[in-house]
Design a protein around this motif. Structure first.
Motif, short mmCIF file in Angstrom:
data_model
loop_
_atom_site.label_atom_id
_atom_site.label_comp_id
_atom_site.label_asym_id
_atom_site.label_seq_id
_atom_site.Cartn_x
_atom_site.Cartn_y
_atom_site.Cartn_z
N VAL A 141 0.85 -1.19 0.00
CA VAL A 141 0.00 0.00 0.00
C VAL A 141 0.89 1.24 0.00
CG1 VAL A 141 -1.85 1.24 1.19
CG2 VAL A 141 -1.76 -1.27 1.28
N THR A 142 0.48 2.26 -0.79
CA THR A 142 1.21 3.52 -0.83
C THR A 142 0.25 4.66 -1.11
OG1 THR A 142 3.11 4.65 -1.80
CG2 THR A 142 1.71 3.40 -3.29
N VAL A 185 -3.46 0.71 -3.47
CA VAL A 185 -2.88 -0.62 -3.36
C VAL A 185 -2.00 -0.88 -4.59
CG1 VAL A 185 -3.34 -3.08 -3.22
CG2 VAL A 185 -4.85 -1.46 -2.04
N LEU A 186 -0.71 -1.04 -4.34
CA LEU A 186 0.22 -1.31 -5.42
C LEU A 186 0.12 -2.76 -5.90
CD1 LEU A 186 3.53 0.46 -4.32
CD2 LEU A 186 2.09 1.03 -6.28
N GLN A 229 6.67 -7.23 -15.05
CA GLN A 229 6.16 -5.89 -15.33
C GLN A 229 5.67 -5.22 -14.05
OE1 GLN A 229 3.23 -5.74 -18.45
NE2 GLN A 229 2.98 -3.52 -18.34
N ALA A 230 4.94 -5.97 -13.23
CA ALA A 230 4.45 -5.42 -11.96
C ALA A 230 5.60 -5.10 -11.03
CB ALA A 230 3.48 -6.40 -11.31
N ALA A 231 6.64 -5.92 -11.05
CA ALA A 231 7.80 -5.69 -10.19
C ALA A 231 8.47 -4.36 -10.53
CB ALA A 231 8.79 -6.83 -10.33
N ALA A 232 8.58 -4.04 -11.81
CA ALA A 232 9.19 -2.78 -12.22
C ALA A 232 8.36 -1.59 -11.74
CB ALA A 232 9.34 -2.75 -13.74
N THR A 233 7.03 -1.71 -11.83
CA THR A 233 6.15 -0.63 -11.39
C THR A 233 6.26 -0.41 -9.89
OG1 THR A 233 4.59 -1.10 -13.19
CG2 THR A 233 3.76 0.16 -11.33
N VAL A 234 6.24 -1.51 -9.13
CA VAL A 234 6.31 -1.42 -7.68
C VAL A 234 7.66 -0.86 -7.24
CG1 VAL A 234 6.41 -2.80 -5.57
CG2 VAL A 234 4.60 -3.20 -7.24
N ALA A 235 8.73 -1.35 -7.84
CA ALA A 235 10.06 -0.87 -7.46
C ALA A 235 10.22 0.61 -7.74
CB ALA A 235 11.13 -1.67 -8.20
N GLN A 256 7.74 7.00 -3.16
CA GLN A 256 6.58 7.04 -2.29
C GLN A 256 6.82 6.20 -1.03
OE1 GLN A 256 3.92 8.95 -3.03
NE2 GLN A 256 4.83 9.55 -4.98
N SER A 257 6.07 6.54 0.00
CA SER A 257 6.11 5.75 1.23
C SER A 257 5.28 4.49 1.03
CB SER A 257 5.56 6.54 2.42
OG SER A 257 6.38 7.67 2.67
N VAL A 258 5.86 3.35 1.36
CA VAL A 258 5.18 2.09 1.15
C VAL A 258 5.06 1.34 2.48
CG1 VAL A 258 5.23 -0.13 -0.04
CG2 VAL A 258 6.09 1.93 -1.18
#
Length: 216
Positions: free
Chosen positions: A156-157, A167-168, A197-203, A209-211
């Motif tokens: 979450v961020t 929600v990431l 792909q999702a890993a790149a977005t989350v990273a 941002q604060s996660v």
């Protein structure tokens, strides 16, 4: 004894004639001498070093200090130690290269031999199923105290301008947790298994941002 000695015997000759001339004295003396010789031989054998076959020893890896579960091992976390071959557990690691970068599935005490059962397998450490491990630094470092590899969480961020939570990623698996550090200025780093792909977005989001996470 020479004729001259018989006419003028010395004190030593007199003593020898006195004792050796007695019946049974020679046999008794020989027994005493044999007993003393056996005692000396036994004492000599007792103090001699034993030359049996050398004890077989094997070099294995042990924890160089107390290690927390979820720790990603480095060279500083392990040490080589020789153990008797019959005390080496099955699956004991012997090469530092086989331990470096692996994730501890449970805690290990200082000096404890490290075995393959102590670690999460390659599928878990990489996310498995075509996924990769994405790094995420948590805003609250104490949250990581409740995480262990294998735990499922939501990321979450705050991504919206209104500050609403976003929600990431949902129901992702934690694959590694950074060990506690001496300072708390920065949040603890965790790795989660995500599709590429999702890993790149989350990273990328975690960099700006604060996660935090919610536990499942």
């Amino acid at each position: 004894m020479a004729p001259k000695d018989r006419l003028n015997p010395t004190a030593l000759h007199r003593i020898g004639t006195l004792f050796l001339g007695r019946p049974g004295f020679r046999l008794h003396a020989l027994r005493r001498v044999a007993a003393v010789a056996l005692l000396l031989l036994a004492a000599g054998l007792a103090v001699q070093p034993r030359h049996g076959p050398p004890e077989s020893r094997v070099a294995v890896l042990v924890a160089a200090r107390d290690l927390a579960p979820g720790r990603v091992l480095s060279k500083a976390d392990v040490a080589r130690r020789e153990l008797p071959a019959d005390l080496v557990p099955d699956g004991a690691l012997r090469d530092i290269a086989t331990a470096e970068g692996r994730v501890l599935g449970s805690a290990a005490r200082n000096g404890e031999p490290l075995t393959d059962a102590r670690f999460n397998g390659p599928a878990v450490a990489s996310g498995g199923g075509g996924t990769v491990a994405a790094p995420v630094r948590l805003a609250d470092p104490e949250v990581a105290d409740f995480l262990v590899p294998g735990r499922r969480v939501d990321l979450v961020t705050n991504l919206t301008r209104s500050g609403a939570a976003s929600v990431l990623a949902e129901d992702v698996r934690v694959v590694a947790v950074q060990a506690p550090q001496g300072h708390r200025e920065q949040g603890r780093l965790i790795f989660v298994g995500l599709p590429e792909q999702a890993a790149a977005t989350v990273a990328a989001a975690a960099l700006s941002q604060s996660v935090t996470v919610t536990l499942r």
